[in-house]
Design a protein around this motif. Sequence first.
Motif, PDB file in Angstrom:
ATOM      1  N   ILE A 117       0.841  -1.203   0.000  1.00 27.58           N
ATOM      2  CA  ILE A 117       0.000   0.000   0.000  1.00 27.58           C
ATOM      3  C   ILE A 117       0.871   1.246   0.000  1.00 27.58           C
ATOM      4  N   LEU A 120       2.130   1.920  -3.476  1.00 31.36           N
ATOM      5  CA  LEU A 120       1.129   2.525  -4.342  1.00 31.36           C
ATOM      6  C   LEU A 120       0.998   4.017  -4.066  1.00 31.36           C
ATOM      7  N   THR A 166      -2.227  -7.865  -6.351  1.00 25.47           N
ATOM      8  CA  THR A 166      -2.480  -7.792  -4.915  1.00 25.47           C
ATOM      9  C   THR A 166      -3.836  -8.375  -4.534  1.00 25.47           C
ATOM     10  N   VAL A 170      -7.329  -2.208  -1.615  1.00 26.51           N
ATOM     11  CA  VAL A 170      -6.784  -0.908  -2.007  1.00 26.51           C
ATOM     12  C   VAL A 170      -7.927   0.114  -2.024  1.00 26.51           C
ATOM     13  N   ALA A 175      -6.577   3.407  -5.823  1.00 28.47           N
ATOM     14  CA  ALA A 175      -6.566   2.527  -7.000  1.00 28.47           C
ATOM     15  C   ALA A 175      -6.733   3.333  -8.284  1.00 28.47           C
ATOM     16  N   THR A 187      -6.193  -7.426  -9.123  1.00 30.33           N
ATOM     17  CA  THR A 187      -6.569  -8.016  -7.844  1.00 30.33           C
ATOM     18  C   THR A 187      -6.798  -9.514  -8.000  1.00 30.33           C
TER      19      THR A 187
END
Length: 338
Positions: A117, A120, A166, A170, A175, A187
Amino acid sequence: MEDGRDHAREQGSAVAWVESPLQMLCAVEAHHAGLLGPRTRLVPRARLRPLAVTGRELDHLDLPPGLELTAPEPDVPRPRRGATWAVGDAFSGKVQARWLTAFPGRTVIVDDGLATIRLLELLTAPAGTPLLRARGRSGRLRTLLGVAAGFRLRAAARAGRLSIFTALPVPEELARAVRDRGAELVTHDFAWLRSQPLRGPRPAERTVVLGTSLVRNGLIHRDHYFTWLAGLGSAGPVAYFPHRREDPDDLVRVGEQPGITVYDGGMPAEMTLRGLAAEQRVLSLPSTAVTSLRVLLSARGVAVETVDVPDEWWTTEAAPSLRSHLSMFAHHDTGVTG
């Protein structure tokens, strides 16, 4: 769920470098999903017992066609020019240095816990933001490497050559920002693992507790944690599955608590606990394993509950941003009384 079928056109072989059991499992899932192409060489980092334990378990399962689990290596392998390269720890200095000297055709990032996370968030930050761990203290040279790696990864995203694979929840806004950068966010729900037969007996205890790294990392107070565990053990038998980064001395203390049995650790909880029965339950402090275990165990009727950490448990090292990140795994909370 999105899948990787659009990547079936990828030619040549992929190499996946993994440094934790979760990364290893998710690299298998990424290959199964078609994200890495027809052939993948899965390379574990050498001299890490949890990876060796997980690798032995994988040997007993039906690996996806085209996936080769190789002998461990001490250094990050260099992907061939134009090939697909999969990694988990995007904040590793060795991995970042390899990004600057290799020219893979495509880069795939697989789950590495909460660090995914953070990656990202940094990926969508302004140019020049270094890719550095949340709690690390970095010198000038390490920061410069993080800046250079950030430029390289964002460039790969703009060119449509970056995918993040992942199972984590998210946030929608994040995202969208990742996809706006050009990166592909794929995902998954552990489709390969769910297709595999169960192996070995499940723990007999009704209550299963997942260990945590929060104590060793200095984020929660040790005494509060052990007081909670003692209360659970006094209420009934508890199976304790350690986190791979728990302090060995702490595990000795856990095993001394009445009613608690410490099981051998190493493999991801997703592999170890997927055979639990409906009458059992899993308790965990905020953890990425909560999300995946809910996916794997919902059909079996097993409750997977996140413990609500009281304010007084947190130390001054637990920054508000970290606690906010952890809160995304706190659905269906349960109180600390167990």
